[in-house]
Design an enzyme around this catalytic site. Structure first.
Site, PDB file in Angstrom:
ATOM      1  CG  ASP A   8      40.747  41.631  43.992  1.00 38.35           C
ATOM      2  OD1 ASP A   8      41.624  41.278  43.191  1.00 38.35           O
ATOM      3  OD2 ASP A   8      39.523  41.491  43.765  1.00 38.35           O
ATOM      4  CG  ASP A  10      39.435  43.155  37.944  1.00 30.93           C
ATOM      5  OD1 ASP A  10      39.422  44.328  37.535  1.00 30.93           O
ATOM      6  OD2 ASP A  10      40.268  42.314  37.564  1.00 30.93           O
ATOM      7  CG  ASP A 184      35.585  40.448  44.281  1.00 35.12           C
ATOM      8  OD1 ASP A 184      34.913  39.719  43.537  1.00 35.12           O
ATOM      9  OD2 ASP A 184      36.784  40.672  44.081  1.00 35.12           O
TER      10      ASP A 184
END
Length: 224
Positions: A8, A10, A184
Site C-alpha cells: 500500500d 499512503d 496500514d
C-alpha cells in the site's frame, strides 16, 4: 522461484496520505477554492479513516478536480507537489524495505486506492516499476476527463485489480513461493487475507486489533 511483494502507499510507504495532501496543496497554492475544497477533502478523509468512504463518489470528486486544469498546468502543479510535499516525506526506512525486496529479485508493486495520476510519480520516486491504482480516463490530447476507467482499487477491488495485473503478466498469486502485502489500513484486509505474508505496517487501530487476532506481524517504519 520469484516472490511477490505488494505495498500500500499512503501511511504505509509514506507517512502521509498523498491524495489528501494533494488537495491541501491545491488549496495552499490557490489552484482551487480553498474553503470548499478543504471542506470536502476533510469529509472524504474522515470517511476513509472510518472505513465508510464510497470510492466511486470520492474518485469522481478527485478526478473532476484534475479535469479542471489544462494538462500543462496540471503537470506543473504535480511537479511542484512532488518537490515540496512528497520528496521531503520519503523516509530512508521505507526505501530500505523496498530495496530489500528489490535486491532479493522479488516482483514489487504498489497497490493503492489513490488515482494513478497522483501516484505514478511517487512510485517512480520510490523506484517501483509496477503501480496498481485507480485509472483516470485520458483524452487524446492528454487531458484528464474526470471519469474513472474501470472500478476502484480499494478494498476487495485491490484483490481483483492485483489478480488482473498478474494475469497480464501471465502469473497468478499461487505461482509465487511467498507473497507479502504491507498495509496500514483495515480497508486492505481483503487483500491481506489472500496473501501468504500479510504485514501490518504502521497500522491503524482497527488493523492493529485484526492483525493481533490473526497472528500477523506488525512493523512500524516511521518512529522518528
Amino acid at each position: 522461484m520469484m516472490n511477490l511483494a505488494l505495498f500500500d502507499l499512503d501511511h504505509t510507504l509514506l507517512p502521509l496520505d498523498s491524495d489528501y495532501e494533494w488537495g491541501q496543496f491545491l488549496c495552499r497554492v490557490g489552484a482551487v477554492d480553498a474553503a470548499e475544497f478543504a471542506r470536502r477533502n476533510d469529509e472524504f478523509f474522515a470517511q476513509y479513516q472510518a472505513g465508510t468512504l464510497d470510492p466511486v463518489v470520492y474518485l469522481e470528486f478527485a478526478l473532476g478536480t484534475l479535469a479542471a486544469f489544462p494538462r500543462p498546468r496540471l503537470d506543473q502543479l504535480q511537479a511542484q507537489f512532488m518537490a515540496e510535499v512528497i520528496a521531503p516525506a520519503i523516509k530512508p526506512s521505507a526505501r530500505a524495505l523496498l530495496q530489500k525486496h528489490l535486491d532479493a529479485g522479488d516482483l514489487v508493486a504498489i497497490v493503492t486506492a489513490t488515482n494513478h495520476y497522483v501516484t505514478a510519480p511517487i512510485a517512480a520516486a520510490l523506484g517501483v516499476e509496477h503501480l496498481i491504482a485507480a485509472m483516470p480516463e485520458v483524452a487524446e490530447d492528454g487531458a484528464i476527463t474526470g471519469k474513472l476507467l474501470g472500478t476502484p482499487t480499494q478494498g476487495h477491488g485491490k484483490v481483483a485489480h492485483t489478480k488482473a495485473w498478474l494475469e497480464r503478466l501471465g502469473k497468478r498469486l499461487e505461482d509465487f513461493d511467498t507473497v507479502h502485502f504491507y498495509s496500514d489500513s483495515h480497508n486492505d484486509i481483503p487483500l491481506m487475507s489472500v496473501v501468504s505474508h500479510p504485514v501490518a505496517t504502521n497500522p491503524n487501530a482497527a488493523l492493529t486489533s485484526h492483525a493481533a487476532a490473526q497472528g500477523w506481524p506488525t512493523i512500524k517504519l516511521f518512529n522518528d
